[in-house]
Write a protein that holds these residues in place. Sequence first.
Motif, mmCIF file in Angstrom:
data_model
loop_
_atom_site.group_PDB
_atom_site.id
_atom_site.type_symbol
_atom_site.label_atom_id
_atom_site.label_comp_id
_atom_site.label_asym_id
_atom_site.label_seq_id
_atom_site.Cartn_x
_atom_site.Cartn_y
_atom_site.Cartn_z
ATOM 1 N N ILE A 213 2.451 45.041 -13.860
ATOM 2 C CA ILE A 213 3.586 44.388 -13.238
ATOM 3 C C ILE A 213 4.814 45.298 -13.198
ATOM 4 O O ILE A 213 5.759 45.052 -12.466
ATOM 5 C CB ILE A 213 3.840 43.044 -13.972
ATOM 6 C CG1 ILE A 213 4.541 42.060 -13.071
ATOM 7 C CG2 ILE A 213 4.484 43.208 -15.282
ATOM 8 C CD1 ILE A 213 3.657 41.538 -11.995
ATOM 9 N N TYR B 13 11.830 34.757 -9.813
ATOM 10 C CA TYR B 13 10.781 35.771 -9.968
ATOM 11 C C TYR B 13 9.385 35.168 -9.991
ATOM 12 O O TYR B 13 8.495 35.623 -10.707
ATOM 13 C CB TYR B 13 11.022 36.646 -11.216
ATOM 14 C CG TYR B 13 10.502 38.039 -10.954
ATOM 15 C CD1 TYR B 13 9.242 38.220 -10.356
ATOM 16 C CD2 TYR B 13 11.257 39.162 -11.208
ATOM 17 C CE1 TYR B 13 8.766 39.459 -10.039
ATOM 18 C CE2 TYR B 13 10.775 40.420 -10.904
ATOM 19 C CZ TYR B 13 9.529 40.554 -10.317
ATOM 20 O OH TYR B 13 9.053 41.786 -10.005
ATOM 21 N N ARG C 259 5.667 31.282 -4.002
ATOM 22 C CA ARG C 259 5.599 32.677 -4.387
ATOM 23 C C ARG C 259 4.953 33.504 -3.286
ATOM 24 O O ARG C 259 5.586 33.787 -2.281
ATOM 25 C CB ARG C 259 4.855 32.808 -5.711
ATOM 26 C CG ARG C 259 5.505 33.848 -6.580
ATOM 27 C CD ARG C 259 5.026 33.787 -7.975
ATOM 28 N NE ARG C 259 3.800 34.525 -8.157
ATOM 29 C CZ ARG C 259 3.299 34.811 -9.347
ATOM 30 N NH1 ARG C 259 3.912 34.399 -10.432
ATOM 31 N NH2 ARG C 259 2.198 35.489 -9.465
ATOM 32 N N GLN D 32 12.044 35.462 -16.119
ATOM 33 C CA GLN D 32 10.579 35.450 -16.187
ATOM 34 C C GLN D 32 10.089 34.754 -17.440
ATOM 35 O O GLN D 32 9.165 35.217 -18.101
ATOM 36 C CB GLN D 32 10.005 36.865 -16.091
ATOM 37 C CG GLN D 32 9.742 37.260 -14.657
ATOM 38 C CD GLN D 32 8.809 38.453 -14.535
ATOM 39 O OE1 GLN D 32 7.778 38.533 -15.192
ATOM 40 N NE2 GLN D 32 9.182 39.384 -13.696
ATOM 41 N N ALA E 152 14.997 37.253 -18.386
ATOM 42 C CA ALA E 152 14.443 36.754 -19.649
ATOM 43 C C ALA E 152 12.949 36.981 -19.704
ATOM 44 O O ALA E 152 12.274 37.027 -18.680
ATOM 45 C CB ALA E 152 14.726 35.266 -19.793
ATOM 46 N N GLY E 153 12.452 37.089 -20.943
ATOM 47 C CA GLY E 153 11.019 37.186 -21.181
ATOM 48 C C GLY E 153 10.561 38.602 -21.498
ATOM 49 O O GLY E 153 10.765 39.529 -20.718
ATOM 50 N N TYR F 208 -2.306 36.338 -21.279
ATOM 51 C CA TYR F 208 -0.865 36.342 -20.962
ATOM 52 C C TYR F 208 -0.459 34.991 -20.399
ATOM 53 O O TYR F 208 -1.306 34.137 -20.113
ATOM 54 C CB TYR F 208 -0.506 37.477 -19.996
ATOM 55 C CG TYR F 208 -1.014 37.290 -18.583
ATOM 56 C CD1 TYR F 208 -2.309 37.622 -18.227
ATOM 57 C CD2 TYR F 208 -0.175 36.781 -17.582
ATOM 58 C CE1 TYR F 208 -2.772 37.450 -16.935
ATOM 59 C CE2 TYR F 208 -0.635 36.609 -16.281
ATOM 60 C CZ TYR F 208 -1.938 36.937 -15.968
ATOM 61 O OH TYR F 208 -2.396 36.760 -14.692
HETATM 62 N N1 LIG Z 1 5.983 37.298 -9.526
HETATM 63 C C1 LIG Z 1 5.427 38.090 -10.306
HETATM 64 O O1 LIG Z 1 4.952 39.156 -9.960
HETATM 65 C C2 LIG Z 1 5.450 37.720 -11.620
HETATM 66 C C3 LIG Z 1 5.294 38.715 -12.454
HETATM 67 C C4 LIG Z 1 5.280 38.425 -13.729
HETATM 68 C C5 LIG Z 1 5.434 37.154 -14.153
HETATM 69 N N2 LIG Z 1 5.591 36.167 -13.317
HETATM 70 C C6 LIG Z 1 5.763 34.852 -13.878
HETATM 71 O O2 LIG Z 1 6.690 35.046 -14.913
HETATM 72 C C7 LIG Z 1 6.345 34.227 -16.000
HETATM 73 C C8 LIG Z 1 6.208 35.028 -17.271
HETATM 74 O O3 LIG Z 1 4.960 35.693 -17.378
HETATM 75 P P1 LIG Z 1 4.507 36.346 -18.745
HETATM 76 O O4 LIG Z 1 3.122 36.800 -18.588
HETATM 77 O O5 LIG Z 1 5.496 37.315 -19.194
HETATM 78 O O6 LIG Z 1 4.543 35.084 -19.698
HETATM 79 P P2 LIG Z 1 4.705 35.052 -21.265
HETATM 80 O O7 LIG Z 1 4.555 33.622 -21.647
HETATM 81 O O8 LIG Z 1 3.856 36.081 -21.870
HETATM 82 O O9 LIG Z 1 6.212 35.486 -21.496
HETATM 83 C C9 LIG Z 1 7.318 34.659 -21.258
HETATM 84 C C10 LIG Z 1 8.264 34.869 -22.410
HETATM 85 O O10 LIG Z 1 9.453 34.116 -22.178
HETATM 86 C C11 LIG Z 1 9.938 33.749 -23.458
HETATM 87 N N3 LIG Z 1 10.865 32.624 -23.281
HETATM 88 C C12 LIG Z 1 10.558 31.346 -22.970
HETATM 89 N N4 LIG Z 1 11.665 30.614 -22.875
HETATM 90 C C13 LIG Z 1 12.697 31.439 -23.107
HETATM 91 C C14 LIG Z 1 14.086 31.263 -23.127
HETATM 92 N N5 LIG Z 1 14.646 30.075 -22.850
HETATM 93 N N6 LIG Z 1 14.877 32.332 -23.409
HETATM 94 C C15 LIG Z 1 14.335 33.545 -23.676
HETATM 95 N N7 LIG Z 1 12.999 33.763 -23.671
HETATM 96 C C16 LIG Z 1 12.196 32.724 -23.387
HETATM 97 C C17 LIG Z 1 8.695 33.380 -24.228
HETATM 98 O O11 LIG Z 1 8.906 33.438 -25.614
HETATM 99 C C18 LIG Z 1 7.691 34.408 -23.736
HETATM 100 O O12 LIG Z 1 7.567 35.511 -24.602
HETATM 101 C C19 LIG Z 1 5.081 33.491 -15.604
HETATM 102 O O13 LIG Z 1 5.419 32.218 -15.101
HETATM 103 C C20 LIG Z 1 4.502 34.358 -14.547
HETATM 104 O O14 LIG Z 1 3.664 33.676 -13.709
HETATM 105 C C21 LIG Z 1 5.625 36.428 -12.057
#
Ligand SMILES: NC(=O)c1ccc[n+]([C@@H]2O[C@H](COP(=O)([O-])OP(=O)(O)OC[C@H]3O[C@@H](n4cnc5c(N)ncnc54)[C@H](O)[C@@H]3O)[C@@H](O)[C@H]2O)c1
Length: 665
Positions: free
Chosen positions: A217, A398, A548, A338, A247-248, A124
């Motif tokens: 999560i 986030y 964080r 995200q 997002a994400g 991930y």
């Molecule tokens: N604090 C927390 O508990 C927590 C939890 C989850 C994730 N996070 C953080 O969130 C982030 C995401 O994690 P993940 O595992 O989902 O990563 P990931 O890379 O699997 O997913 C992120 C997604 O965002 C999409 N994306 C990127 N730019 C975009 C944009 N401009 N518009 C729309 N979509 C876009 C990507 O295509 C990707 O699918 C990481 O930086 C992670 O560390 C923090």
Amino acid sequence: MNFKEQILQGIPKELPALKPYDTSINHAPKRKEILTVEEKKLAVRNALRYFDAKHHAVLGPEFAHELNEYGRIYMYRFIPEVEMYARPIDEYPHKCKQAAAIMLMIQNNLNHAVAQHPHELITYGGNGAVFQNWGQYLLTMQYLANMTEEQTLHMYSGHPMGLFPSHKEAPRVVVTNGMMIPNYSKPDDWEKYNALGVTQYGQMTAGSYMYIGPQGIVHGTTITVLNAGRKVSKTGEGLEGKLFVTAGLGGMSGAQPKAGNIAGCISVTAEVNALATYKRHEQGWVDEVYEDLDELVARVNKAKSNKEVVSIAYQGNVVDVWEKFDEENVFIDLGSDQTSLHNPWAGGYYPVGYTVDESNEMMANDPERFKVAVQDTLRKHAIAVQRHTSKGTYFFDYGNAFLLEASRAGADIMAENGIDFKYPSYVQDIMGPMCFDFGFGPFRWVCTSGKSEDLAKTDKIAAEILTEMLKEAPEEIQQQMADNIKWINAANENKLVVGSQARILYADAEGRIKIATAFNKAIKNGEIGAVVLGRDHHDVSGTDSPYRETSNIYDGSQNTADMAIHNVIGDSFRGATWVSIHNGGGVGWGEVMNGGFGMLLDGTGDAERRLKNMLFYDVNNGIARRSWARNEEAVFAIKREMDRSPNLKVTLPNRAEDDLINNLF
Ligand SMILES: NC(=O)c1ccc[n+]([C@@H]2O[C@H](COP(=O)([O-])OP(=O)(O)OC[C@H]3O[C@@H](n4cnc5c(N)ncnc54)[C@H](O)[C@@H]3O)[C@@H](O)[C@H]2O)c1
């Protein structure tokens, strides 16, 4: 060849056939050109170390091609023929059950339904790797299959250095990921040393084999959204009819729509990558998908007037959503993001105005132009968010480094004091004071039998224990306990399992110990099979991360990493089955140190002794540090623990009067 034979053979003596590049699965983006010609030779030489010299004439050019084509050497030829998923624990060839449990967890992290880029061994976060290449996977599995309780396997960033003699009480595996001399911990250092094949980014739970799919999560996100909802609630009303925009739909971010549904709001989650959007839709993690902004606005307005609980995905860039909702006056109650901004230059954040393919091409072939495009988008993103916050939206970071990267891009995102950001991080406002400081964090377990009945039984055990504990709980933690009881009671119904039979539950030290002890008893009585315990690195004690997990530490120590290091060392001699310490998980290489553990419960007295000793330290280490930083909730929690546990003696802070301090300089 069956699974057992595949594991036992390790690196095959004869080369398997070269398979065509599989275009049907989600691949990691091509990494940027970073190595000089001499360094490329070194990278190939490094990769060939895993193979008999008789194969070098074939593999040398093949690996050079991978390096040129994809920016890394993954050794695609060695992807196992057998399906990757977490088989039940008895199906692994093993000489010790603890090693079989670790194999099960590795398999789960590489399961195609779980992993983001399975062929690149990325679970991930775009770059969260279990291994750097398939040679490391094959060797590691073979070592685990052969190891005894008198050995420990030492993992250097995916590379199995080897089995060393140890003893029954020692961890079976010690994992480090991305440990660098501090001066070599900048983002390009990851690119370079990862391309050379000597280090990797383990994220938090990928490189520690503890990722359990987006469920891990969902719970944390649900708690965050619920509590963010409590913050914006004016008259005690809930989230009904309120809108959450984010997002994400990737590895962890994919949990947001489900959390929105559980919390009871309308959510809109933008995702640029169609593969990710439709994968989450097919899995039932998001209810509806829209590709047209006008249709999206109409749908959201309808959901608002009907007060629906619905999760909507927008297939496209999130900046377009923020801007469109501003133009159309769609009020956003809660906002976040995200995207993977811990990894902004290598595919974590896609610039607006380009397709994913165009961006990937630019990232690989014109990284400077890509960087400019990302930073332009970040500034636009911040402006659009600000338009909404000025109308009353509550926006929180986030933990994906959005505010950090937006500030680096020159966006107007700093508070007036020039030190803080305009918006809080979810840990500063919500998770820190409401959960971590009291010791509540993402405890998790995996039923190694692979049976859903076992998971249902563990849910029931956990719910009963928490319900009992709530009766005696002090007022300060009753809300957290009630949220967690609600969660565990509904968990089965919410169909959260992707991959292994796993469950996550926020609990404090007392809750974790009581639940684990009850599981161990149920295993002993033959009611359930063995259970693996673990947690996210994103927890009370595991992670030092100034933007964080430790963003609500205000004594200046948020940039130190003593807590994470103590955690991993402390857990290792208190009974963990495996321990891990990583550079960079969550917010980016060089920005954080994070550690975790895994522990096998097998119903024995040894397991009970270990769990009690280790879980106690694993949580209270962080509470003690948070208390020393003068966080009131943590002072309360550690004093309460000292009252209960005579062997615990923690240094408590004395408070200086503001008047005295303010008159000193
Ligand atoms: N604090 C927390 O508990 C927590 C939890 C989850 C994730 N996070 C953080 O969130 C982030 C995401 O994690 P993940 O595992 O989902 O990563 P990931 O890379 O699997 O997913 C992120 C997604 O965002 C999409 N994306 C990127 N730019 C975009 C944009 N401009 N518009 C729309 N979509 C876009 C990507 O295509 C990707 O699918 C990481 O930086 C992670 O560390 C923090």
